[in-house]
Design an enzyme around this catalytic site. Sequence first.
Site, short mmCIF file in Angstrom:
data_model
loop_
_atom_site.label_atom_id
_atom_site.label_comp_id
_atom_site.label_asym_id
_atom_site.label_seq_id
_atom_site.Cartn_x
_atom_site.Cartn_y
_atom_site.Cartn_z
N SER A 97 0.83 -1.21 0.00
CA SER A 97 0.00 0.00 0.00
C SER A 97 0.86 1.26 0.00
CB SER A 97 -0.89 0.01 1.24
OG SER A 97 -1.65 -1.16 1.31
N THR B 72 0.74 -6.95 1.85
CA THR B 72 -0.06 -7.73 2.79
C THR B 72 -1.54 -7.40 2.67
OG1 THR B 72 1.79 -7.81 4.35
CG2 THR B 72 -0.40 -8.23 5.24
N CYS B 73 -1.86 -6.12 2.66
CA CYS B 73 -3.26 -5.69 2.71
C CYS B 73 -4.08 -6.34 1.59
CB CYS B 73 -3.33 -4.17 2.63
SG CYS B 73 -5.02 -3.55 2.55
N CYS C 52 -5.99 -7.24 4.85
CA CYS C 52 -7.28 -6.54 4.96
C CYS C 52 -8.33 -7.01 3.96
CB CYS C 52 -7.10 -5.04 4.73
SG CYS C 52 -5.57 -4.36 5.35
N LYS D 143 -9.35 -10.82 4.14
CA LYS D 143 -9.97 -10.96 5.47
C LYS D 143 -11.38 -10.38 5.47
CE LYS D 143 -10.01 -7.74 7.87
NZ LYS D 143 -8.93 -7.21 8.65
N ALA E 48 15.20 -5.77 -3.88
CA ALA E 48 16.18 -4.69 -4.01
C ALA E 48 17.03 -4.62 -2.75
CB ALA E 48 15.48 -3.37 -4.23
N TYR F 294 -5.51 -8.46 16.91
CA TYR F 294 -6.42 -8.22 15.79
C TYR F 294 -6.63 -9.50 14.97
CZ TYR F 294 -5.96 -3.00 15.55
OH TYR F 294 -5.99 -1.66 15.76
N ILE F 295 -5.51 -10.10 14.55
CA ILE F 295 -5.62 -11.19 13.58
C ILE F 295 -6.29 -12.40 14.22
CG2 ILE F 295 -4.30 -12.80 12.13
CD1 ILE F 295 -2.32 -10.53 11.60
N GLU G 292 -10.04 -11.72 14.54
CA GLU G 292 -10.74 -11.72 13.25
C GLU G 292 -10.82 -13.12 12.66
OE1 GLU G 292 -9.99 -7.13 11.83
OE2 GLU G 292 -8.69 -8.66 10.99
N ASP H 97 4.57 -0.51 7.71
CA ASP H 97 4.79 -1.50 8.77
C ASP H 97 6.27 -1.74 9.09
OD1 ASP H 97 2.08 -1.70 8.58
OD2 ASP H 97 2.02 -3.86 8.29
N HIS I 246 -32.72 8.03 13.72
CA HIS I 246 -33.48 7.01 14.45
C HIS I 246 -34.18 6.07 13.50
CE1 HIS I 246 -35.44 5.41 17.95
NE2 HIS I 246 -36.60 5.49 17.36
N GLU J 34 -26.89 6.42 16.76
CA GLU J 34 -27.53 7.53 17.47
C GLU J 34 -27.28 7.45 18.97
OE1 GLU J 34 -31.85 7.72 17.81
OE2 GLU J 34 -31.97 5.56 17.46
P1 NDP Z 1 -1.02 -8.18 17.71
O1 NDP Z 1 0.23 -7.52 18.12
O2 NDP Z 1 -2.26 -7.38 17.58
O3 NDP Z 1 -1.33 -9.38 18.71
C1 NDP Z 1 -0.39 -10.39 18.93
C2 NDP Z 1 -0.98 -11.37 19.93
O4 NDP Z 1 -0.12 -12.48 20.06
C3 NDP Z 1 -1.13 -10.77 21.32
O5 NDP Z 1 -2.34 -11.24 21.86
C4 NDP Z 1 0.06 -11.34 22.08
O6 NDP Z 1 -0.21 -11.53 23.43
C5 NDP Z 1 0.23 -12.68 21.42
N1 NDP Z 1 1.59 -13.18 21.44
C6 NDP Z 1 2.73 -12.55 21.06
N2 NDP Z 1 3.79 -13.33 21.19
C7 NDP Z 1 3.35 -14.51 21.67
C8 NDP Z 1 3.97 -15.73 22.03
N3 NDP Z 1 5.28 -15.90 21.92
N4 NDP Z 1 3.17 -16.73 22.49
C9 NDP Z 1 1.85 -16.58 22.62
N5 NDP Z 1 1.21 -15.44 22.30
C10 NDP Z 1 1.94 -14.41 21.84
O7 NDP Z 1 -0.64 -8.92 16.37
P2 NDP Z 1 -1.49 -9.49 15.19
O8 NDP Z 1 -0.61 -10.51 14.59
O9 NDP Z 1 -2.86 -9.88 15.60
O10 NDP Z 1 -1.63 -8.24 14.21
C11 NDP Z 1 -0.46 -7.51 13.82
C12 NDP Z 1 -0.84 -6.09 13.49
O11 NDP Z 1 -1.51 -6.05 12.24
C13 NDP Z 1 -1.82 -5.45 14.46
O12 NDP Z 1 -1.16 -4.88 15.55
C14 NDP Z 1 -2.51 -4.44 13.61
O13 NDP Z 1 -1.80 -3.24 13.65
C15 NDP Z 1 -2.46 -5.02 12.22
N6 NDP Z 1 -3.78 -5.56 11.85
C16 NDP Z 1 -4.84 -4.70 11.76
C17 NDP Z 1 -6.09 -5.16 11.42
C18 NDP Z 1 -7.22 -4.21 11.33
O14 NDP Z 1 -6.99 -3.01 11.27
N7 NDP Z 1 -8.46 -4.67 11.36
C19 NDP Z 1 -6.33 -6.58 11.16
C20 NDP Z 1 -5.16 -7.40 11.30
C21 NDP Z 1 -3.94 -6.89 11.64
P3 NDP Z 1 -0.09 -10.36 24.52
O15 NDP Z 1 -1.33 -9.52 24.37
O16 NDP Z 1 -0.03 -11.10 25.80
O17 NDP Z 1 1.17 -9.62 24.17
#
Ligand code: NDP
Length: 460
Positions: free
Chosen positions: A23, A50-51, A56, A59, A124, A186-187, A190, A311, A444, A449
């Site tokens: 992106s 990725t998106c 995105c 998904k 690159a 997030y991932i 979702e 990213d 409404h 609202e």
């Molecule tokens: P996140 O950083 O959101 O979440 C990672 C999760 O993995 C956390 O719950 C974390 O736990 C857990 N975790 C990390 N390391 C370990 C481990 N070694 N063992 C077990 N659990 C672990 O990452 P995502 O991969 O879900 O998403 C990456 C990014 O992508 C997001 O931050 C977001 O910015 C973007 N994204 C946005 C979306 C949207 O806008 N709708 C959709 C998908 C991705 P803990 O909380 O304990 O640290």
Amino acid sequence: MTSSTPSASAGTPVDLFVIGGGSAGVRAARQAAQRGARVALAEPGRLGGTCVNVGCIPKKLYSHAAGYALAFDEARGYGWRFAADPVLDWEALKTARAAEIARLNGVYLRLLTEAGVELVPARAQLAGGGVVEAGGRRFAAKHVLVATGGGPFVPELPGREHVVSSDAMFDLPRFPRRLVVVGGGYIACEMVSVFHGLGAEVDLVQRGGRLLAGFDDELARFLARELERTGVRLHFGAEVARVEPSGDALQAVLADGRTLAADVVLYATGRRPSTAGLGLEAAGVRLDARGSIAVDDRYETSAPGVFAVGDVSSTQPLTPVALAEAMAVVDHLYGDGRRRVDYDTVPTAVFTHPGAAAVGLSEEKARGKFGAVRVYRSDFRSLRHTLTGSQERTLVKLVVDDASDRVVGLHLVGADAGEIAQGFAVAMRAGATKADFDATIGIHPTVAEEFVTLRELTRR
Ligand code: NDP
């Protein structure tokens, strides 16, 4: 200008060399070229990053697919009768998705070529002194933009070879009847919601005590209850010790000895910036403590003339943030340099069923920042569900800075959460106060609202 401006003999001269066709890279390349710059962009894979390819877009398409399953069920409450239960044709969904993604890849290619950007379909590498090597060629670049994005991170664990990352989820050869998802971000949320909606039995294993770190705590707990209500099994404070084959499937063995049967184990344990193999160190580009490329407020790295956005460098790895950063760099290099990215009011949504969305600060962060805050919240069963029989509840919540009356946090769990939050993000960026919300007439009957009719103070 790069620290030592390359001579033309160093390679094909370009004003801007963009590394990465996601992106951010495509947006920057296109806009720079439209402003008259000579631009080349290197991308070894499919355009859109990725998106478009594994994030995105697919998904959201699959989230829509899951939404139909819920709608079929709910429609019965409105008098609809089906001759037979609807069934998912996984192959048909994958094929339709792939066709749409291929169309988008083509759109990105056309945008680049029509703008006059030279596409180099190769990896690159920075060779120092403004020289970039790609596809067996050398380019002498006045400026370089690194926009290589990130990739899934899967921790070391016994049986790691049996697990997949989100990259693989859209094209699974067989639909997983049982899915185990590790992570609570997030991932994970979702994917749990998508695959549960599509018909899988789903377990989510989260090492911490809640979902969605960084989001408002009340929102996260509310969403967890809603996901559990739909039948998703959430395991908090749980860790996977190993993943091993079991018959013709898998099992995730938890540290406490429990086992979870699965056809697919998905690790959604965060993403890491893609910095390897770019020649960053040799070119003098420093990384920060997170392993991201360190940039200043103009997105310039420690190597003069080399910029990074999206990213690979951002603290908020979201597509619209990456686009905004890309446009700020182009404006800095070829415009009046006034464009800035406002990171404070970035709206964000989690496309679960029901969805979750937020603008601004969580209640916890607002208390830390402002001290005195007022919280207004309500949860209710939406009109839609009075006939569906669904027990789904919706949460709306405003966090207000007491001193200024400004709404500094807006949180929502419910249908169309992302659509609703986007509009309110404009108001919040413009500095809307609680009095402005109160003076706004509602539409409404809608869920939205409720944000302009929250009169009763919940807590200070
Ligand atoms: P996140 O950083 O959101 O979440 C990672 C999760 O993995 C956390 O719950 C974390 O736990 C857990 N975790 C990390 N390391 C370990 C481990 N070694 N063992 C077990 N659990 C672990 O990452 P995502 O991969 O879900 O998403 C990456 C990014 O992508 C997001 O931050 C977001 O910015 C973007 N994204 C946005 C979306 C949207 O806008 N709708 C959709 C998908 C991705 P803990 O909380 O304990 O640290």
